[in-house]
Structure formats: structure tokens, C-alpha cells
Design an enzyme around this catalytic site. Structure first.
Site, PDB file in Angstrom:
ATOM      1  N   THR A 100      38.350  44.334  41.334  1.00  0.00           N
ATOM      2  CA  THR A 100      37.207  44.095  40.449  1.00  0.00           C
ATOM      3  C   THR A 100      36.849  42.612  40.471  1.00  0.00           C
ATOM      4  OG1 THR A 100      37.869  45.922  39.049  1.00  0.00           O
ATOM      5  CG2 THR A 100      36.498  44.252  38.017  1.00  0.00           C
ATOM      6  N   GLY A 101      35.554  42.320  40.264  1.00  0.00           N
ATOM      7  CA  GLY A 101      35.133  40.919  40.146  1.00  0.00           C
ATOM      8  C   GLY A 101      34.198  40.524  41.269  1.00  0.00           C
ATOM      9  N   THR A 127      34.569  38.371  43.729  1.00  0.00           N
ATOM     10  CA  THR A 127      35.144  38.251  45.077  1.00  0.00           C
ATOM     11  C   THR A 127      35.350  39.645  45.672  1.00  0.00           C
ATOM     12  OG1 THR A 127      36.337  36.374  44.121  1.00  0.00           O
ATOM     13  CG2 THR A 127      36.827  36.915  46.412  1.00  0.00           C
ATOM     14  N   ASP A 148      42.251  42.527  45.819  1.00  0.00           N
ATOM     15  CA  ASP A 148      41.700  42.224  44.492  1.00  0.00           C
ATOM     16  C   ASP A 148      41.611  40.708  44.305  1.00  0.00           C
ATOM     17  OD1 ASP A 148      40.754  42.545  41.917  1.00  0.00           O
ATOM     18  OD2 ASP A 148      42.414  43.806  41.237  1.00  0.00           O
ATOM     19  N   GLY A 149      40.805  40.299  43.343  1.00  0.00           N
ATOM     20  CA  GLY A 149      40.706  38.900  42.966  1.00  0.00           C
ATOM     21  C   GLY A 149      41.750  38.573  41.903  1.00  0.00           C
ATOM     22  N   ASP A 193      42.417  35.606  38.349  1.00  0.00           N
ATOM     23  CA  ASP A 193      41.894  34.499  37.545  1.00  0.00           C
ATOM     24  C   ASP A 193      42.744  33.242  37.698  1.00  0.00           C
ATOM     25  OD1 ASP A 193      39.706  35.972  36.295  1.00  0.00           O
ATOM     26  OD2 ASP A 193      41.338  37.176  35.473  1.00  0.00           O
ATOM     27  N   LYS A 250      45.389  38.120  35.488  1.00  0.00           N
ATOM     28  CA  LYS A 250      44.216  38.924  35.810  1.00  0.00           C
ATOM     29  C   LYS A 250      43.656  39.532  34.532  1.00  0.00           C
ATOM     30  CE  LYS A 250      44.082  41.664  39.348  1.00  0.00           C
ATOM     31  NZ  LYS A 250      42.676  41.247  39.557  1.00  0.00           N
ATOM     32  N   GLY A 295      40.280  38.865  33.579  1.00  0.00           N
ATOM     33  CA  GLY A 295      39.102  38.118  33.121  1.00  0.00           C
ATOM     34  C   GLY A 295      37.884  39.027  33.040  1.00  0.00           C
ATOM     35  N   GLU A 312      43.668  47.906  37.479  1.00  0.00           N
ATOM     36  CA  GLU A 312      44.044  46.977  38.553  1.00  0.00           C
ATOM     37  C   GLU A 312      45.560  46.969  38.753  1.00  0.00           C
ATOM     38  OE1 GLU A 312      40.559  43.581  38.484  1.00  0.00           O
ATOM     39  OE2 GLU A 312      42.286  43.310  37.209  1.00  0.00           O
TER      40      GLU A 312
HETATM   41  C1  5RP Z   1      38.974  41.524  36.587  1.00  0.00           C
HETATM   42  C2  5RP Z   1      39.881  40.630  37.354  1.00  0.00           C
HETATM   43  C3  5RP Z   1      39.276  39.924  38.527  1.00  0.00           C
HETATM   44  O1  5RP Z   1      40.000  40.242  39.651  1.00  0.00           O
HETATM   45  C4  5RP Z   1      39.272  38.453  38.268  1.00  0.00           C
HETATM   46  O2  5RP Z   1      38.598  38.218  37.057  1.00  0.00           O
HETATM   47  C5  5RP Z   1      38.648  37.670  39.418  1.00  0.00           C
HETATM   48  O3  5RP Z   1      37.268  37.737  39.393  1.00  0.00           O
HETATM   49  P1  5RP Z   1      36.323  36.878  40.329  1.00  0.00           P
HETATM   50  O4  5RP Z   1      36.611  37.299  41.741  1.00  0.00           O
HETATM   51  O5  5RP Z   1      34.936  37.223  39.863  1.00  0.00           O
HETATM   52  O6  5RP Z   1      36.629  35.424  40.113  1.00  0.00           O
HETATM   53  O7  5RP Z   1      41.043  40.491  37.087  1.00  0.00           O
HETATM   54  O8  5RP Z   1      39.617  42.080  35.488  1.00  0.00           O
END
Ligand code: 5RP
Length: 238
Positions: free
Chosen positions: A30-31, A33, A90-91, A93, A103, A105, A112
Site C-alpha cells: 500500500t502507498g 511507492t 511494500d513501502g 514509513d 508501517k 502511515g 500488510e
Molecule cells: C501504508 C504503509 C505504506 O507502505 C507506507 O505508508 C509507505 O507509503 P509511501 O510509499 O506512500 O511513502 O505502511 O499503511
């Protein structure tokens, strides 16, 4: 002459998507990236470079993105997936030097984490701004809580030295409600946080569904910067 990468998140997302092979069961994070990962996977599916993927989304956000891209999705429990994934991307924070993560955010930490733990290979894609010396430097720790338990969980966090606040929605009155119908507490952790211990301790508080500490699960870290994409692989700690 080296050329600066204009969008490190896009570059790292594309690089991670290249790890996906035909026939794989793939968890999609999610996010912002992770959106680049989904776009690159969709391009490869459209061109015929990737076939027979079983794609499992971690949130309503990435689900909607995938549907827009024309990607078919499954759940972890579909027979074609069988509860296990070859890779999840996954991305994050925050990433500390031991590859512990914060994670959540984007509010999707529960699914996740289920996907992270179901994956043989767990690839984290970030830009350099996410690399920290210690967790809790740039973001409070998200904790997903059953609504009924909000007050006792908040009190339990305070007793453990956290500074908790319920995450409030923007452009809607009231708190954020997660994809699983729970609430989120963002808790600034105490200075001397031990992420491995804290992940376990927070999970043991009655009413806590999940917390945003992800420890001992990352196998690959990919970091995008103006200079390009750095990819490191490490064995999981035993
Ligand atoms: C969502 C997350 C995301 O992986 C995290 O916030 C990274 O987001 P981004 O790639 O927009 O910086 O944990 O719950």
C-alpha cells in the site's frame, strides 16, 4: 556522466517489479511507492512479459489502483494462493539500520503484516527519506485497535511510555476507520524503544489487533535516490 533519477519512488517501484516472475503469487503493498510497483506489473502483464500471476492486495487503496490498471486480484485464502506468497513488495514509513520498520502511515498495517508474514521474500521499497537511525524519528507508531477497546489500549500505551493520539479523518468528521473496521492510535514511542520486544508486547495488549512495527521479516531492501536504486538482500535472522 551520471544522470539524476527524476522520481526515486517510481524508479524503485519499477526495479522491484522486475523481481516478479510469471506464475508467482505476489503480495502488493500500500502507498504511493507500491502504486509504481502495481503500474510496472500491469505494464508487464499487458505486454505479455508476465503471465499467470496470483496478485493479493493489502488494502482497498491498492485494490482500487489494480482494478483501474485492469489487474485481476485474489485473496490470501483463494485456492490458487493457498495462504502463502512467493514475494510481497511494500513501502515503509521508517527503516532502521537492522531493517526493522514502522508501517501503517496509510492505515493498512494489519493486512500488510499478514501479507508480509505469508511471503517467502519480503521486499521493501523506499526512498532515502525513510532511512532512520531509530524508529519513531519521523512518524508515530500506528496501532490498530478494536473500537470497544480504545480507552484501555490508550491507557496501556501511556503506562508503557508511549504518547498516543487517535488518528482523525480528513474530509470526514471523526476517527479514521481502517479497511477492517477498526480504529488507529498513533503512538510516539519512548526513546529507548527495542522494536523486536515492543512488537511482541504491543500485540499482547487486549484489544490491539496489530501494530506498525515490522521486525525480522525483510529479506530485500531497495532504496531509490537521485543517484539510482540500491538493492541489498539479507537472510532473515533466526
Ligand atoms: C501504508 C504503509 C505504506 O507502505 C507506507 O505508508 C509507505 O507509503 P509511501 O510509499 O506512500 O511513502 O505502511 O499503511
Amino acid at each position: 556522466m551520471s544522470r539524476a533519477v527524476p522520481d526515486p519512488k517510481a524508479a524503485v517501484g519499477r526495479a522491484a517489479a522486475a523481481l516478479v516472475e510469471s506464475g508467482m503469487r505476489v503480495g502488493l503493498g500500500t502507498g504511493s511507492t507500491a502504486v509504481h510497483v502495481a503500474r510496472a506489473v500491469a505494464e508487464a502483464v499487458r505486454s505479455g512479459a508476465l503471465r499467470d500471476l496470483a496478485l493479493v492486495p493489502t488494502s482497498s487503496q491498492i485494490q482500487a489502483v489494480c482494478w483501474d490498471l485492469g489487474l485481476d486480484l485474489l485473496t490470501l485464502s483463494d485456492p490458487a494462493v493457498g495462504g502463502a506468497l512467493d514475494v510481497a513488495i511494500d513501502g515503509a514509513d521508517e527503516v532502521d539500520p537492522a531493517w526493522n520498520l514502522t508501517k501503517g502511515g496509510g492505515g493498512a498495517l494489519l493486512n500488510e503484516k499478514v501479507v508480509a508474514r505469508a511471503a517467502s521474500r519480503y521486499v521493501i521499497v523506499v526512498d532515502e527519506s525513510k532511512l532512520v537511525a531509530r524508529l519513531g524519528e519521523r512518524i508515530a507508531l500506528p496501532v490498530e485497535v478494536v473500537p470497544f477497546a480504545l480507552a484501555p489500549v490508550r491507557a496501556a500505551l501511556e503506562r508503557r511510555g508511549y504518547r498516543p493520539a487517535v488518528r482523525m479523518a480528513e474530509r470526514k468528521q471523526g476517527p479514521v476507520v481502517t479497511d477492517n473496521g477498526n480504529l488507529l492510535i498513533d503512538a510516539w514511542p519512548p526513546a529507548e524503544l527495542d522494536p523486536v520486544r515492543a512488537e511482541r508486547e504491543l500485540a499482547a495488549i487486549p484489544g490491539v489487533v496489530e501494530n506498525g512495527l515490522f521486525t525480522a521479516c525483510v529479506t530485500d531492501l531497495m532504496v531509490g535516490s537521485a543517484a539510482g536504486v540500491r538493492h541489498e538482500r539479507r537472510p532473515l535472522p533466526r
